[in-house]
Design a protein around this motif. Structure first.
Motif, PDB file in Angstrom:
ATOM      1  N   SER A   1      33.915   7.395  11.082  1.00 28.40           N
ATOM      2  CA  SER A   1      33.611   6.559   9.912  1.00 28.40           C
ATOM      3  C   SER A   1      34.844   6.544   9.026  1.00 28.40           C
ATOM      4  CB  SER A   1      32.372   7.094   9.188  1.00 28.40           C
ATOM      5  OG  SER A   1      32.138   6.354   8.026  1.00 28.40           O
ATOM      6  N   GLY A   2      34.901   7.429   8.027  1.00 28.70           N
ATOM      7  CA  GLY A   2      36.089   7.475   7.174  1.00 28.70           C
ATOM      8  C   GLY A   2      37.288   8.100   7.866  1.00 28.70           C
ATOM      9  N   GLY A   3      37.050   8.865   8.925  1.00 27.15           N
ATOM     10  CA  GLY A   3      38.139   9.401   9.731  1.00 27.15           C
ATOM     11  C   GLY A   3      38.556  10.827   9.417  1.00 27.15           C
ATOM     12  N   GLY A   4      37.821  11.521   8.559  1.00 29.25           N
ATOM     13  CA  GLY A   4      38.148  12.927   8.282  1.00 29.25           C
ATOM     14  C   GLY A   4      37.857  13.807   9.481  1.00 29.25           C
ATOM     15  N   LEU A   5      36.757  13.533  10.139  1.00 29.18           N
ATOM     16  CA  LEU A   5      36.354  14.325  11.306  1.00 29.18           C
ATOM     17  C   LEU A   5      37.352  14.146  12.446  1.00 29.18           C
ATOM     18  CD1 LEU A   5      34.242  16.060  12.849  1.00 29.18           C
ATOM     19  CD2 LEU A   5      33.070  13.919  13.412  1.00 29.18           C
TER      20      LEU A   5
ATOM     21  N   SER B   1      27.829  15.156  15.972  1.00 31.02           N
ATOM     22  CA  SER B   1      28.245  15.558  14.616  1.00 31.02           C
ATOM     23  C   SER B   1      27.123  15.958  13.678  1.00 31.02           C
ATOM     24  CB  SER B   1      29.077  14.422  14.004  1.00 31.02           C
ATOM     25  OG  SER B   1      28.430  13.179  14.194  1.00 31.02           O
TER      26      SER B   1
ATOM     27  N   ASN C   1      24.854  13.673   4.463  1.00 33.98           N
ATOM     28  CA  ASN C   1      25.410  14.931   4.939  1.00 33.98           C
ATOM     29  C   ASN C   1      26.514  15.489   4.052  1.00 33.98           C
ATOM     30  OD1 ASN C   1      23.675  15.011   7.100  1.00 33.98           O
ATOM     31  ND2 ASN C   1      25.046  13.810   8.420  1.00 33.98           N
TER      32      ASN C   1
ATOM     33  N   LYS D   1      29.867  18.458   8.018  1.00 30.85           N
ATOM     34  CA  LYS D   1      30.536  18.273   6.727  1.00 30.85           C
ATOM     35  C   LYS D   1      30.599  19.544   5.899  1.00 30.85           C
ATOM     36  CE  LYS D   1      30.758  13.368   5.990  1.00 30.85           C
ATOM     37  NZ  LYS D   1      29.932  12.824   7.108  1.00 30.85           N
TER      38      LYS D   1
ATOM     39  N   CYS E   1      25.012   7.419   8.827  1.00 32.58           N
ATOM     40  CA  CYS E   1      26.062   8.335   8.367  1.00 32.58           C
ATOM     41  C   CYS E   1      27.474   7.796   8.652  1.00 32.58           C
ATOM     42  CB  CYS E   1      25.892   9.717   8.969  1.00 32.58           C
ATOM     43  SG  CYS E   1      26.082   9.753  10.761  1.00 32.58           S
ATOM     44  N   LEU E   2      27.579   6.685   9.389  1.00 34.88           N
ATOM     45  CA  LEU E   2      28.906   6.122   9.685  1.00 34.88           C
ATOM     46  C   LEU E   2      29.220   4.882   8.844  1.00 34.88           C
ATOM     47  CD1 LEU E   2      29.029   6.356  13.603  1.00 34.88           C
ATOM     48  CD2 LEU E   2      29.694   8.064  11.899  1.00 34.88           C
TER      49      LEU E   2
HETATM   50  C1  LIG Z   1      30.232  11.851   7.911  1.00 37.22           C
HETATM   51  C2  LIG Z   1      29.729  11.851   9.301  1.00 37.22           C
HETATM   52  C3  LIG Z   1      30.483  11.299  10.356  1.00 37.22           C
HETATM   53  C4  LIG Z   1      31.800  10.587  10.146  1.00 37.22           C
HETATM   54  O1  LIG Z   1      32.796  11.431   9.628  1.00 37.22           O
HETATM   55  P1  LIG Z   1      34.136  10.796   9.007  1.00 37.22           P
HETATM   56  O2  LIG Z   1      34.957  11.956   8.617  1.00 37.22           O
HETATM   57  O3  LIG Z   1      33.694   9.977   7.812  1.00 37.22           O
HETATM   58  O4  LIG Z   1      34.737   9.927  10.041  1.00 37.22           O
HETATM   59  C5  LIG Z   1      29.980  11.398  11.651  1.00 37.22           C
HETATM   60  N1  LIG Z   1      28.803  11.977  11.886  1.00 37.22           N
HETATM   61  C6  LIG Z   1      28.041  12.530  10.909  1.00 37.22           C
HETATM   62  C7  LIG Z   1      26.749  13.166  11.274  1.00 37.22           C
HETATM   63  C8  LIG Z   1      28.485  12.485   9.575  1.00 37.22           C
HETATM   64  O5  LIG Z   1      27.730  13.026   8.616  1.00 37.22           O
END
Ligand SMILES: *Cc1c(COP(=O)(O)O)cnc(C)c1O
Length: 323
Positions: free
Chosen positions: A181-185, A308, A82, A55, A234-235
Motif C-alpha cells: 500500500s504505502g510501501g513501508g512494509l 500481513s 491496523n 504494524k 488495509c491497502l
Molecule cells: C498497512 C498494511 C499493509 C500495507 O503496508 P504498507 O506499509 O502501507 O505498504 C498490508 N497489510 C496489512 C494487513 C496492513 O495493515
C-alpha cells in the motif's frame, strides 16, 4: 534524511530495539501452494503478530526512538485499522500517551477495539481527511508527535525486521511476495533482502481499485487516486503528495508490482481458510491471490509470501467463506 540513508544497520538496530515487544512470527510451509506452483512456498504469518498485524513492529520502533521530551508529550495517528492498533498497543506498553483520530463514519466495533488498547480516541468530522486536519492541529497545539503509517525511517526499519527473519528461516529464498500500500512494509523488507549476497526478487501485490503506489510509480511521482471500497481495506489510501521515503525505496528496490481483483482476493481469503486453516484479512491475502492465479512469473525454487494481518471483520469473513 534521504531514502538512501535508511540502511541495513537501521533494520538490525530496529530488531534489537523491538525484540522484547513483538513476536518473531513463524514461517510455515504451504503444502497447497507448493504443490500448485512447483516451488517450495512458505507463509510468513504476521496475522499471528500481537494486535493481528505487522504494524506493531514499525510503531514500536518509532516510539522507542522518541526523545524524552517527545515521549512526555505523546503521539498521534490517524487510522481506523491496523496502524491505529499498532500505535495504541505500543504506546500503552511503553507508558506513552496515544491519541488516535478517526471520523464519525467509523463503525463502533473498530473504535472500541482501539479504545480497548488504551488509546485516547478522538472522533472528528465526516471523513479521514477531516480527522487528519484535526490531528495536524493537535500536533501544532499540544506538541503530540505524528506517527506515519509508512513514510518514516523508523517505521520502515521496523517493518524491515520481517526481512531479517525471512533470511534466517529461508536462507536460500529466491522470491518474496509482499502486500503493498504505502510501501513501508515492502520497502523495509526489500532493504533487508537486497543486502543479501544473492539476487532475491521482491514482488509487491495490491488491489486493482485505487492502487496508489502502482499508479504513482507509473506516473514517476506520487499521484492521488480515487479511493474505492475493497476487500483489501488495509491497502487503500493515498501515498501523500509529500512522500519522502517509500516512493523512492519502492522504485529502487522492488522488482515487480502486481494487481489482483476483488474476486481473486475473496478466493485467496477462502483458500487461506480452507487449505491453510488461517483467518487472513483481504489485503493480507493478495500474495496468495497472485500465486493462485499464476501472476508472479518466474518465482524460482524458494518463495516466501508475507501474510500481513488477520484483522478481518468476522461478518465479512463469514460471507466470503460461506460459513
Ligand atoms: C498497512 C498494511 C499493509 C500495507 O503496508 P504498507 O506499509 O502501507 O505498504 C498490508 N497489510 C496489512 C494487513 C496492513 O495493515
Amino acid at each position: 534524511m534521504q531514502p538512501g540513508d535508511i540502511t541495513l544497520r537501521d533494520v538490525y538496530r530496529a530488531r534489537r530495539t523491538i525484540a522484547p515487544y513483538v513476536r518473531r512470527t513463524p514461517l510455515a510451509r504451504s503444502a497447497s501452494l507448493s504443490e500448485k506452483t512447483g516451488a517450495e512456498v512458505c507463509l510468513k504469518l504476521e496475522c499471528l503478530q500481537d494486535t493481528g498485524a505487522f504494524k506493531l513492529r514499525g510503531a514500536t520502533n518509532r516510539l522507542m526512538n522518541l526523545s524524552e521530551a517527545e515521549r512526555a508529550r505523546g503521539v498521534i495517528a490517524v487510522s481506523t485499522g491496523n496502524h491505529g492498533r499498532g500505535v495504541s498497543a505500543a504506546a500503552c506498553r511503553l507508558g506513552i500517551r496515544a491519541v488516535i483520530c478517526m471520523s464519525d463514519l467509523v463503525p463502533d466495533n473498530k473504535v472500541q477495539a482501539i479504545r480497548d488498547l488504551g488509546a485516547d480516541v478522538r472522533i472528528v468530522g465526516r471523513s479521514q481527511d477531516d480527522a487528519e486536519v484535526e490531528a495536524r492541529r493537535l500536533v501544532d497545539e499540544e506538541g503530540l508527535v505524528w506517527v506515519s503509517p509508512f513514510d518514516d525511517p523508523f517505521v520502515i526499519a521496523g517493518q524491515g525486521t520481517i526481512g531479517l527473519e525471512l533470511l534466517e528461516d529461508m536462507p536460500d529464498i529466491d522470491t518474496a511476495i509482499v502486500p503493498l500500500s504505502g510501501g513501508g512494509l515492502i520497502g523495509g523488507i526489500a532493504l533487508a533482502l537486497k543486502s543479501a549476497t544473492r539476487d532475491i526478487r521482491v514482488i509487491g501485490v495490491t488491489m486493482e481499485n485505487g492502487a496508489a503506489m502502482y499508479e504513482s510509480q507509473r506516473a514517476g511521482k506520487p499521484v492521488p487516486v480515487d479511493e474505492e471500497p475493497s476487500l483489501a481495506d488495509c491497502l487503500t489510501g493515498s501515498l501523500g503528495l509529500e512522500n519522502h521515503y517509500t516512493f523512492d525505496l519502492v522504485r529502487d528496490h522492488v522488482d515487480d508490482m502486481l494487481l489482483v481483483s476483488e474476486e481473486q482476493i475473496a478466493d485467496a481469503v477462502r483458500h487461506a481458510y480452507r487449505q491453510e486453516r488461517l483467518i487472513v484479512e483481504g489485503g493480507a491475502s493478495v500474495g496468495i491471490a497472485a500465486l493462485l492465479n499464476g501472476l508472479a512469473g518466474d518465482i524460482g525454487a524458494k518463495v516466501a509470501v508475507v501474510i500481513s494481518g488477520g484483522n478481518i471483520d468476522m461478518d465479512k469473513f463469514d460471507k466470503i467463506v460461506g460459513a
